[in-house]
Design an enzyme around this catalytic site. Structure first.
Site, PDB file in Angstrom:
ATOM      1  N   ASP A  31       0.831  -1.207   0.000  1.00 46.94           N
ATOM      2  CA  ASP A  31       0.000   0.000   0.000  1.00 46.94           C
ATOM      3  C   ASP A  31       0.870   1.263   0.000  1.00 46.94           C
ATOM      4  O   ASP A  31       1.982   1.253   0.535  1.00 46.94           O
ATOM      5  CB  ASP A  31      -0.896  -0.041   1.248  1.00 46.94           C
ATOM      6  CG  ASP A  31      -2.023   0.960   1.170  1.00 46.94           C
ATOM      7  OD1 ASP A  31      -2.295   1.481   0.067  1.00 46.94           O
ATOM      8  OD2 ASP A  31      -2.637   1.230   2.212  1.00 46.94           O
ATOM      9  N   ARG A  35       0.035   7.691  -2.479  1.00 47.42           N
ATOM     10  CA  ARG A  35       0.587   8.755  -1.631  1.00 47.42           C
ATOM     11  C   ARG A  35       2.023   9.082  -2.039  1.00 47.42           C
ATOM     12  O   ARG A  35       2.423  10.235  -2.065  1.00 47.42           O
ATOM     13  CB  ARG A  35       0.541   8.322  -0.159  1.00 47.42           C
ATOM     14  CG  ARG A  35      -0.794   8.637   0.490  1.00 47.42           C
ATOM     15  CD  ARG A  35      -1.007   7.852   1.739  1.00 47.42           C
ATOM     16  NE  ARG A  35      -1.414   6.489   1.435  1.00 47.42           N
ATOM     17  CZ  ARG A  35      -1.582   5.542   2.347  1.00 47.42           C
ATOM     18  NH1 ARG A  35      -1.354   5.815   3.618  1.00 47.42           N
ATOM     19  NH2 ARG A  35      -1.978   4.337   1.989  1.00 47.42           N
ATOM     20  N   HIS A  48       2.428   3.538  -8.999  1.00 50.17           N
ATOM     21  CA  HIS A  48       2.332   2.090  -9.204  1.00 50.17           C
ATOM     22  C   HIS A  48       3.583   1.568  -9.924  1.00 50.17           C
ATOM     23  O   HIS A  48       4.073   0.478  -9.631  1.00 50.17           O
ATOM     24  CB  HIS A  48       1.065   1.739  -9.989  1.00 50.17           C
ATOM     25  CG  HIS A  48      -0.196   2.037  -9.223  1.00 50.17           C
ATOM     26  ND1 HIS A  48      -0.388   1.640  -7.928  1.00 50.17           N
ATOM     27  CD2 HIS A  48      -1.328   2.708  -9.574  1.00 50.17           C
ATOM     28  CE1 HIS A  48      -1.582   2.051  -7.499  1.00 50.17           C
ATOM     29  NE2 HIS A  48      -2.164   2.714  -8.486  1.00 50.17           N
ATOM     30  N   SER A  76      -7.138  -5.825  -5.982  1.00 50.21           N
ATOM     31  CA  SER A  76      -8.236  -6.432  -5.217  1.00 50.21           C
ATOM     32  C   SER A  76      -9.534  -6.387  -6.012  1.00 50.21           C
ATOM     33  O   SER A  76      -9.663  -5.622  -6.980  1.00 50.21           O
ATOM     34  CB  SER A  76      -8.422  -5.697  -3.886  1.00 50.21           C
ATOM     35  OG  SER A  76      -9.081  -4.468  -4.108  1.00 50.21           O
ATOM     36  N   THR A  77     -10.511  -7.170  -5.563  1.00 53.10           N
ATOM     37  CA  THR A  77     -11.827  -7.162  -6.223  1.00 53.10           C
ATOM     38  C   THR A  77     -12.458  -5.767  -6.120  1.00 53.10           C
ATOM     39  O   THR A  77     -13.344  -5.433  -6.896  1.00 53.10           O
ATOM     40  CB  THR A  77     -12.769  -8.212  -5.579  1.00 53.10           C
ATOM     41  OG1 THR A  77     -12.665  -8.124  -4.144  1.00 53.10           O
ATOM     42  CG2 THR A  77     -12.435  -9.618  -6.013  1.00 53.10           C
ATOM     43  N   ASN A  79     -10.639  -2.940  -6.342  1.00 54.51           N
ATOM     44  CA  ASN A  79      -9.851  -1.953  -7.097  1.00 54.51           C
ATOM     45  C   ASN A  79     -10.477  -1.577  -8.445  1.00 54.51           C
ATOM     46  O   ASN A  79     -10.110  -0.567  -9.049  1.00 54.51           O
ATOM     47  CB  ASN A  79      -8.410  -2.433  -7.317  1.00 54.51           C
ATOM     48  CG  ASN A  79      -7.549  -2.380  -6.068  1.00 54.51           C
ATOM     49  OD1 ASN A  79      -6.589  -3.130  -5.915  1.00 54.51           O
ATOM     50  ND2 ASN A  79      -7.878  -1.483  -5.149  1.00 54.51           N
ATOM     51  N   TRP A  80     -11.478  -2.375  -8.906  1.00 51.77           N
ATOM     52  CA  TRP A  80     -12.153  -2.024 -10.166  1.00 51.77           C
ATOM     53  C   TRP A  80     -12.858  -0.678 -10.052  1.00 51.77           C
ATOM     54  O   TRP A  80     -13.163  -0.046 -11.059  1.00 51.77           O
ATOM     55  CB  TRP A  80     -13.187  -3.089 -10.548  1.00 51.77           C
ATOM     56  CG  TRP A  80     -12.612  -4.427 -10.881  1.00 51.77           C
ATOM     57  CD1 TRP A  80     -12.677  -5.546 -10.101  1.00 51.77           C
ATOM     58  CD2 TRP A  80     -11.923  -4.812 -12.069  1.00 51.77           C
ATOM     59  NE1 TRP A  80     -12.059  -6.601 -10.735  1.00 51.77           N
ATOM     60  CE2 TRP A  80     -11.590  -6.183 -11.952  1.00 51.77           C
ATOM     61  CE3 TRP A  80     -11.536  -4.131 -13.240  1.00 51.77           C
ATOM     62  CZ2 TRP A  80     -10.899  -6.885 -12.935  1.00 51.77           C
ATOM     63  CZ3 TRP A  80     -10.855  -4.837 -14.227  1.00 51.77           C
ATOM     64  CH2 TRP A  80     -10.535  -6.191 -14.059  1.00 51.77           C
ATOM     65  N   SER A 206      -8.087  -5.429   4.761  1.00 52.27           N
ATOM     66  CA  SER A 206      -8.595  -5.078   3.429  1.00 52.27           C
ATOM     67  C   SER A 206      -8.967  -6.289   2.572  1.00 52.27           C
ATOM     68  O   SER A 206      -8.574  -6.371   1.402  1.00 52.27           O
ATOM     69  CB  SER A 206      -7.581  -4.202   2.685  1.00 52.27           C
ATOM     70  OG  SER A 206      -7.346  -3.014   3.381  1.00 52.27           O
TER      71      SER A 206
HETATM   72  C1  FPP Z   1      -2.102   0.292  -3.189  1.00 56.13           C
HETATM   73  O1  FPP Z   1      -1.614   1.594  -3.295  1.00 56.13           O
HETATM   74  C2  FPP Z   1      -1.602  -0.496  -4.253  1.00 56.13           C
HETATM   75  C3  FPP Z   1      -2.369  -1.063  -5.211  1.00 56.13           C
HETATM   76  C4  FPP Z   1      -3.828  -0.930  -5.304  1.00 56.13           C
HETATM   77  C5  FPP Z   1      -1.752  -1.840  -6.252  1.00 56.13           C
HETATM   78  C6  FPP Z   1      -0.474  -2.523  -5.858  1.00 56.13           C
HETATM   79  C7  FPP Z   1       0.225  -2.745  -7.091  1.00 56.13           C
HETATM   80  C8  FPP Z   1       1.550  -2.649  -7.283  1.00 56.13           C
HETATM   81  C9  FPP Z   1       2.571  -2.428  -6.231  1.00 56.13           C
HETATM   82  C10 FPP Z   1       2.049  -2.755  -8.623  1.00 56.13           C
HETATM   83  C11 FPP Z   1       1.442  -3.859  -9.413  1.00 56.13           C
HETATM   84  C12 FPP Z   1       2.071  -5.143  -9.147  1.00 56.13           C
HETATM   85  C13 FPP Z   1       2.450  -5.956 -10.129  1.00 56.13           C
HETATM   86  C14 FPP Z   1       2.960  -7.288  -9.792  1.00 56.13           C
HETATM   87  C15 FPP Z   1       2.394  -5.536 -11.517  1.00 56.13           C
HETATM   88  P1  FPP Z   1      -2.655   2.755  -3.348  1.00 56.13           P
HETATM   89  O2  FPP Z   1      -2.831   3.156  -4.762  1.00 56.13           O
HETATM   90  O3  FPP Z   1      -3.919   2.361  -2.651  1.00 56.13           O
HETATM   91  O4  FPP Z   1      -1.908   3.845  -2.537  1.00 56.13           O
HETATM   92  P2  FPP Z   1      -2.578   4.994  -1.656  1.00 56.13           P
HETATM   93  O5  FPP Z   1      -3.318   4.296  -0.553  1.00 56.13           O
HETATM   94  O6  FPP Z   1      -1.391   5.754  -1.161  1.00 56.13           O
HETATM   95  O7  FPP Z   1      -3.459   5.786  -2.565  1.00 56.13           O
END
Ligand code: FPP
Length: 252
Positions: A31, A35, A48, A76-77, A79-80, A206
């Site tokens: 996570d 940020r 990302h 995650s399911t 994240n869509w 989560s």
């Molecule tokens: C959470 O950060 C992260 C994700 C929803 C995606 C995690 C994915 C990666 C690290 C890259 C993809 C992995 C592969 C193997 C290709 P957030 O966006 O929720 O961060 P935030 O809470 O700071 O907004």
């Protein structure tokens, strides 16, 4: 690597039976990419991208330490519900990651697997996953388990339905058991995680591995995922090594 930093870790060359306990299975909630990007005035997609970059050294370090399974929560399911542009960027990054890194992961004897409803992913992602799985199918040093379109509740529902499918019509004396559920989860055959690491400070699971995390030790760091590195991994493992795992009993 950090040889002291208040000791343990001490891996030897054998698989189990080493001097200090290394978790067999580490699960990570990666996570904080958003940020990290915001702090730099960048697009979330750049966060990302930095997150994917951070993953490779962690995979290599886990393999070097003798971890048997590393499960990472990549999508995650839920994240869509993010903007389409971010969702697309994530699939593009996955395809690129698999295309660029599979040869090196194979050389490290890492087998790529997935959990989650991969059948609902865009075709290009499914294809890249299939290829990576096929290319690494023979590798036995460590499993890199990518959680993609994964939700713990969704997995449990699918597991129970798989079990029901096997016993339809359900005989009246047939009841589902804990082992039947475990055997029908996406993680069937893998040990439960010993250690859950979550980056960026949130104190939540989560919807990750709801069944499998029953007795996992939880380690949360404020470090944002793109800044998480092998030193941070060592800190997490050291914290794990200091825990007294009782599994609801009195001693491990
Ligand atoms: C959470 O950060 C992260 C994700 C929803 C995606 C995690 C994915 C990666 C690290 C890259 C993809 C992995 C592969 C193997 C290709 P957030 O966006 O929720 O961060 P935030 O809470 O700071 O907004």
């Amino acid at each position: 690597m950090d040889t002291d930093a208040r000791q343990p870790i001490m891996v030897d060359s054998g698989k189990r039976g080493r001097v200090a306990k290394i978790p067999r299975h580490i699960a990570i909630i990666m996570d904080g990419n958003g940020r990290w990007a915001r702090q730099r005035g960048l697009d979330r997609a750049e966060g990302h991208r930095a997150g994917v970059k951070a993953l490779k050294p962690i995979v290599k370090e886990c393999a070097a330490l003798g971890v048997e399974v590393l499960t990472v929560y990549a999508f995650s399911t839920e994240n869509w519900s993010r903007p389409q542009i971010e969702v697309n960027a994530l699939w593009n990054l996955l395809v690129e990651f698999l295309r660029l890194e599979t040869p090196e992961l194979k050389a490290e004897r890492v087998r790529i697997q997935t959990i989650g409803n991969v059948g609902a992913l865009p075709a290009r992602a499914q294809k890249a996953i299939e290829t990576a799985k096929r290319d690494t199918a023979e590798q036995t040093r460590m499993v890199l388990n990518l959680a993609l379109n994964y939700g713990g509740r969704d997995e449990l529902v699918r597991a129970v339905n798989r079990w029901l499918d096997e016993y339809r019509p359900v005989s009246p004396e047939r009841y589902v058991t804990a082992s039947a559920i475990a055997e029908h989860l996406d993680t069937a055959g893998l040990p439960d995680p010993d250690l859950l690491i979550r980056s960026s400070g949130e104190l939540r699971i989560s919807n990750f591995l709801l069944w499998q995390l029953a007795y996992a030790e939880i380690y949360v760091t404020n470090t944002l995922w793109p800044d998480f590195n092998p030193m941070e991994l060592h800190k997490a493992i050291r914290a794990y090594q200091e825990r007294d795992r009782r599994f609801g009993g009195l001693r491990e």
